[in-house]
Design an enzyme around this catalytic site. Structure first.
Site, mmCIF file in Angstrom:
data_model
loop_
_atom_site.group_PDB
_atom_site.id
_atom_site.type_symbol
_atom_site.label_atom_id
_atom_site.label_comp_id
_atom_site.label_asym_id
_atom_site.label_seq_id
_atom_site.Cartn_x
_atom_site.Cartn_y
_atom_site.Cartn_z
ATOM 1 C CE LYS A 121 -0.888 -2.393 2.448
ATOM 2 N NZ LYS A 121 -0.137 -3.761 2.354
ATOM 3 C CD GLU A 442 -2.182 -8.928 0.668
ATOM 4 O OE1 GLU A 442 -2.110 -8.280 -0.279
ATOM 5 O OE2 GLU A 442 -1.115 -9.258 1.413
ATOM 6 C CB SER A 468 -1.082 -12.514 -0.408
ATOM 7 O OG SER A 468 0.179 -12.074 -0.631
#
Length: 552
Positions: A121, A442, A468
């Site tokens: 991120k 995730e 993921s």
């Protein structure tokens, strides 16, 4: 210069005095002030060495006549946060990073930015903030980790997760499991496969917002330090020529990124991050574009988890520039676009070439004639869901499966570990979306458990959460609308049949409309209790189909 507002005129003597308190000389204050946004921390392996990258960037800026000023950014390690409540705080930090990048640059009137992220991120978060500012900007990440070695084979973080599944199913001993723990992640850098961090760093190179080599040069190579110095020098050219980030991040640049996303077989998380970055850049892209591009874009690379090769192998084969050169043969890319090098994409790739056709397949010999990512739609995902098609066994591309439903990742993992999942099942994990999680966790643990148990070719997963970039198999995420928004995924029951066709990009719950209406009348939404930032996040976040951006 923008920075003149804090350093010119007699009225700015108080401001200048604070620069003097930092030890800046008059000469340094007079030069362009370049914000170096660095995500260095001692908890993220991908970020542990970013202080060295920052020092190299600072050297480049100083060499080219600027004044570098390092400011911090936060970052969560997805691997450490994985499998527990901490993962709820992963995606949500993207907005915090964007906000803090914007705040620091505006408050201190920087003339340009060098962004030093590395993991998931953090890359899109910094870019989103930079797009709001529209300053001259260049990205210089920390680079990928080298692959590990276990029993003579290359390994990575995903290998350790799958090793847990092997151990639980009795396929390896505790001593062998320890080998994976000790030797799969050999040092600093973003985890070594085409996972989300490396996918996004490759996308930065494709977009033209980072120098050639940015996506693939390993973290520990001296080449990475030289790249950082050149990035520092190059930002000064961008500042002097007033080349801003939105001049580079155009609709055509994002079209190229989606194309290369398909070619490389990147993480499904790019389908969250690219639309979010584009939104901040004032560009509209959507999931529909992904499938249209995929129809005529070959998949040329199978890096881990899709195959046995890693980022270091792609680097040695010529890197992203060589892949773009190969794709340009079928006129799939727009080449006359500006980049931070001061040259066009066409000029950047002119001398690139494919050094290993086993790593970068030719357009005449692709893994598939369509892209590595697919967006599926149907009654269970009216606004779409995403799968890394290039990492799916051919037998799973089109099949019908039986639902086993769970309202959290923990429930699903307990069922998998307890032997309750059989061949032909689809594990439905709901209330893990942006609002339902909240935070859209995730989930590598359930997918890798199944892979380690040898069930990844027989069992699918479906979630309104996300997977993921290290996930392989028929793992379908980002189901929109999510269960917490009343999506049909919340009405699925154990034993229901779900039909999946990844070739035609469809997914449907095989239950009659009458039965669905009946279930709606008795539907009780699960609302997980949260406090603090997650509570605010839930109120503001939008659907995964729009990139999980905040409401305006």
């Amino acid at each position: 210069m923008k920075s003149d507002v804090v350093k010119k005129r007699p009225e700015m003597v108080p401001n200048r005095s604070l620069f003097k308190a930092l030890g800046f000389t008059d000469e340094e204050i007079e030069r362009p002030l370049i914000g170096v946004v660095c995500a260095k921390s001692d908890i993220v392996p991908g970020h542990a060495h970013l202080d060295k990258i920052a020092e190299a960037v600072k050297t480049g800026i100083l060499m080219a006549g600027g004044t570098p000023i390092v400011v911090p950014a936060i970052g969560v390690c997805d691997g450490i946060a994985m499998g527990h409540e901490g993962m709820k705080y992963s995606l949500v930090t993207r907005e915090l990073i964007a906000d803090s990048t914007e705040c620091m640059a505006r408050a201190h009137a920087f003339d340009g930015l060098v962004l030093i992220p590395n993991c998931d991120k953090i890359v899109p978060g910094m870019l989103m903030g930079a797009c709001r500012l529209n300053l001259p900007t260049i990205v210089c990440s920390g680079g990928p980790m080298l692959a590990g070695r276990v029993n003579g084979h290359k390994t990575s973080l995903s290998s350790t997760f799958e090793a847990v599944g092997k151990y639980l199913s009795g396929k390896i001993t505790e001593e062998e499991l320890q080998e994976y723990e000790d030797h799969s992640c050999p040092g600093c850098g973003s985890c070594s496969g085409m996972y989300t961090a490396n996918s996004m760093n490759c996308m930065c190179e494709v977009l033209g917002i980072a120098l050639p080599g940015h996506g693939t040069i390993p973290a520990v190579y001296a080449d990475r330090i030289r790249l950082a110095k050149h990035s520092g020098m190059k930002i000064m050219d961008l500042v002097r020529n007033n080349v801003k980030i939105r001049d580079i991040l155009t609709f055509d640049a994002f079209t190229n990124a989606l194309t290369m996303d398909m070619v490389l077989g990147c993480s499904t998380n790019t389908m969250l991050h690219l639309p979010a970055i584009a939104h901040e850049a004032g560009v509209k892209i959507d999931l529909e574009m992904a499938n249209k591009i995929s129809e005529h874009t070959p998949n040329l690379c199978h890096l881990a988890p899709a195959g046995p090769t890693y980022m270091e192998d792609l680097n040695e084969a010529g890197g992203i520039q060589a892949v773009m050169k190969e794709v340009s043969k079928i006129f799939a890319l727009k080449l006359d676009l500006p980049t931070v090098t001061g040259k066009t994409i066409r000029e950047n790739i002119s001398k690139a070439y494919n050094k290993n056709e086993n790593i970068i397949r030719t357009v005449d010999n692709p893994y598939s004639k369509t892209g590595g990512i697919a967006v599926l739609k149907g009654n269970i995902a009216l606004n779409g869901c995403v799968v890394k098609r290039g990492a799916v066994d051919p037998n799973m591309l089109k099949h019908t499966c039986t639902a086993k439903c769970y309202n959290s990742e923990e429930e699903a993992i307990a069922a998998i570990d307890g032997g309750k999942i059989q061949k032909g099942d689809i594990v439905v994990i709901r209330y893990e979306g942006p609002k339902g999680g909240p935070g859209m966790r995730e989930m590598l643990a359930p997918t890798s458990r199944l892979a380690g148990m040898g069930l990844d070719k027989d069992v699918a997963l479906l979630t309104d959460g996300r997977f993921s970039g290290a996930t392989r198999g028929a793992s379908i995420g980002h189901v929109s609308p999510e269960a917490a928004e009343g999506g049909l995924i919340g009405l699925v029951e154990d034993g229901d049949k779900i039909e999946i066709d990844m070739i035609k990009c469809t997914i449907n719950l095989l239950v009659s409309d009458e039965e669905i209406e009946k279930r709606k009348k008795n539907f009780k939404m699960v609302l997980k209790p949260v406090t603090g930032y997650l509570s605010r996040y839930r109120k503001l976040v939008t659907s995964a189909s729009t990139g999980a951006i905040f409401e305006e």
